[in-house]
Design a protein around this motif. Structure first.
Motif, mmCIF file in Angstrom:
data_model
loop_
_atom_site.group_PDB
_atom_site.id
_atom_site.type_symbol
_atom_site.label_atom_id
_atom_site.label_comp_id
_atom_site.label_asym_id
_atom_site.label_seq_id
_atom_site.Cartn_x
_atom_site.Cartn_y
_atom_site.Cartn_z
ATOM 1 N N ASP A 93 -6.751 2.819 1.448
ATOM 2 C CA ASP A 93 -7.879 2.028 1.471
ATOM 3 C C ASP A 93 -8.435 3.478 0.364
ATOM 4 O O ASP A 93 -9.532 3.186 -0.170
ATOM 5 C CB ASP A 93 -8.526 1.262 1.997
ATOM 6 N N LEU A 94 -7.849 4.189 1.376
ATOM 7 C CA LEU A 94 -9.223 5.659 0.656
ATOM 8 C C LEU A 94 -8.089 6.653 0.017
ATOM 9 O O LEU A 94 -6.891 6.322 0.042
ATOM 10 C CB LEU A 94 -9.561 6.457 2.032
ATOM 11 N N THR A 146 -15.643 6.516 14.202
ATOM 12 C CA THR A 146 -15.804 6.768 13.147
ATOM 13 C C THR A 146 -14.714 7.093 13.074
ATOM 14 O O THR A 146 -14.015 6.901 11.356
ATOM 15 C CB THR A 146 -16.990 8.151 12.238
ATOM 16 N N PHE A 172 0.219 -1.380 -0.244
ATOM 17 C CA PHE A 172 0.101 0.505 0.089
ATOM 18 C C PHE A 172 0.900 1.803 -0.332
ATOM 19 O O PHE A 172 0.207 2.173 -0.701
ATOM 20 C CB PHE A 172 -1.042 0.164 1.170
ATOM 21 N N CYS A 228 -11.593 7.584 13.741
ATOM 22 C CA CYS A 228 -10.737 6.917 14.307
ATOM 23 C C CYS A 228 -10.493 5.383 12.572
ATOM 24 O O CYS A 228 -9.468 5.024 11.873
ATOM 25 C CB CYS A 228 -10.436 5.746 15.114
ATOM 26 N N ILE A 229 -11.788 5.083 12.251
ATOM 27 C CA ILE A 229 -11.587 4.372 11.376
ATOM 28 C C ILE A 229 -10.981 4.770 9.710
ATOM 29 O O ILE A 229 -10.255 4.172 9.497
ATOM 30 C CB ILE A 229 -12.848 3.698 11.750
ATOM 31 N N LEU A 230 -12.172 5.711 9.673
ATOM 32 C CA LEU A 230 -10.854 6.390 8.326
ATOM 33 C C LEU A 230 -9.704 6.713 8.312
ATOM 34 O O LEU A 230 -9.260 6.467 7.168
ATOM 35 C CB LEU A 230 -12.082 8.109 8.492
ATOM 36 N N TYR A 264 -7.466 5.373 10.044
ATOM 37 C CA TYR A 264 -6.990 4.198 9.549
ATOM 38 C C TYR A 264 -6.865 3.381 7.960
ATOM 39 O O TYR A 264 -6.174 3.004 7.837
ATOM 40 C CB TYR A 264 -7.738 2.861 10.688
ATOM 41 N N TRP A 265 -8.348 3.356 7.778
ATOM 42 C CA TRP A 265 -8.370 2.686 6.626
ATOM 43 C C TRP A 265 -7.376 4.224 5.188
ATOM 44 O O TRP A 265 -6.572 3.269 4.478
ATOM 45 C CB TRP A 265 -9.320 3.610 5.854
ATOM 46 N N TYR A 266 -6.853 5.786 5.837
ATOM 47 C CA TYR A 266 -6.126 6.452 4.563
ATOM 48 C C TYR A 266 -4.722 5.901 4.655
ATOM 49 O O TYR A 266 -4.159 6.019 4.128
ATOM 50 C CB TYR A 266 -6.516 7.645 5.273
ATOM 51 N N ARG A 267 -5.042 5.277 6.276
ATOM 52 C CA ARG A 267 -3.017 4.848 6.586
ATOM 53 C C ARG A 267 -2.875 4.344 5.342
ATOM 54 O O ARG A 267 -1.732 3.374 5.173
ATOM 55 C CB ARG A 267 -3.113 5.419 7.886
ATOM 56 N N GLN A 268 -3.864 2.711 5.742
ATOM 57 C CA GLN A 268 -3.423 1.842 4.973
ATOM 58 C C GLN A 268 -3.280 1.777 3.341
ATOM 59 O O GLN A 268 -3.025 1.137 2.575
ATOM 60 C CB GLN A 268 -4.330 0.581 5.811
#
Length: 101
Positions: free
Chosen positions: A69-70, A57, A4, A59-61, A63-67
């Motif tokens: 996925d966004l 919410t 990623f 924190c989840i966004l 996390y996804w951004y850092r992975q």
């Protein structure tokens, strides 16, 4: 597995800038249960639940951004959500401590 860290999402280079601004609503949540009296008022608990759900919410966004996925365009949405959480925490603290009465 796909790496990623190599995603560019149409930008000129790698977009791995750190996303800052994660909020900590610990003080507000503690204030909801302790101030101004024990046992806490139901409205104080409602504020605490709303802040907790909004923080989860965000924190989840993040996390996804850092992975990776966004896409980077979601960065502004994350900033908006974090700003909304901060404003909600300020309003809650002002209410908990009876400011303006």
């Amino acid at each position: 597995m796909e790496d990623f860290s190599n995603r560019t999402y149409g930008t000129s280079g790698l977009d791995n800038r750190p996303l800052f601004g994660e909020t900590s609503a610990k003080v507000t949540l503690i204030s909801a249960f302790v101030f101004p009296q024990l046992p806490p008022k139901p409205l104080n608990i409602f504020f605490a639940v709303c802040i907790s759900l909004s923080s989860i919410t965000a924190c989840i966004l993040i996390y996804w951004y850092r992975q990776g996925d966004l896409e980077p365009k979601f960065r502004n949405l994350i900033y908006y959500i974090l700003f909304s959480i901060i404003m909600l925490c300020i309003c809650a603290n002002l209410y908990f401590h009876d400011v303006g009465k």
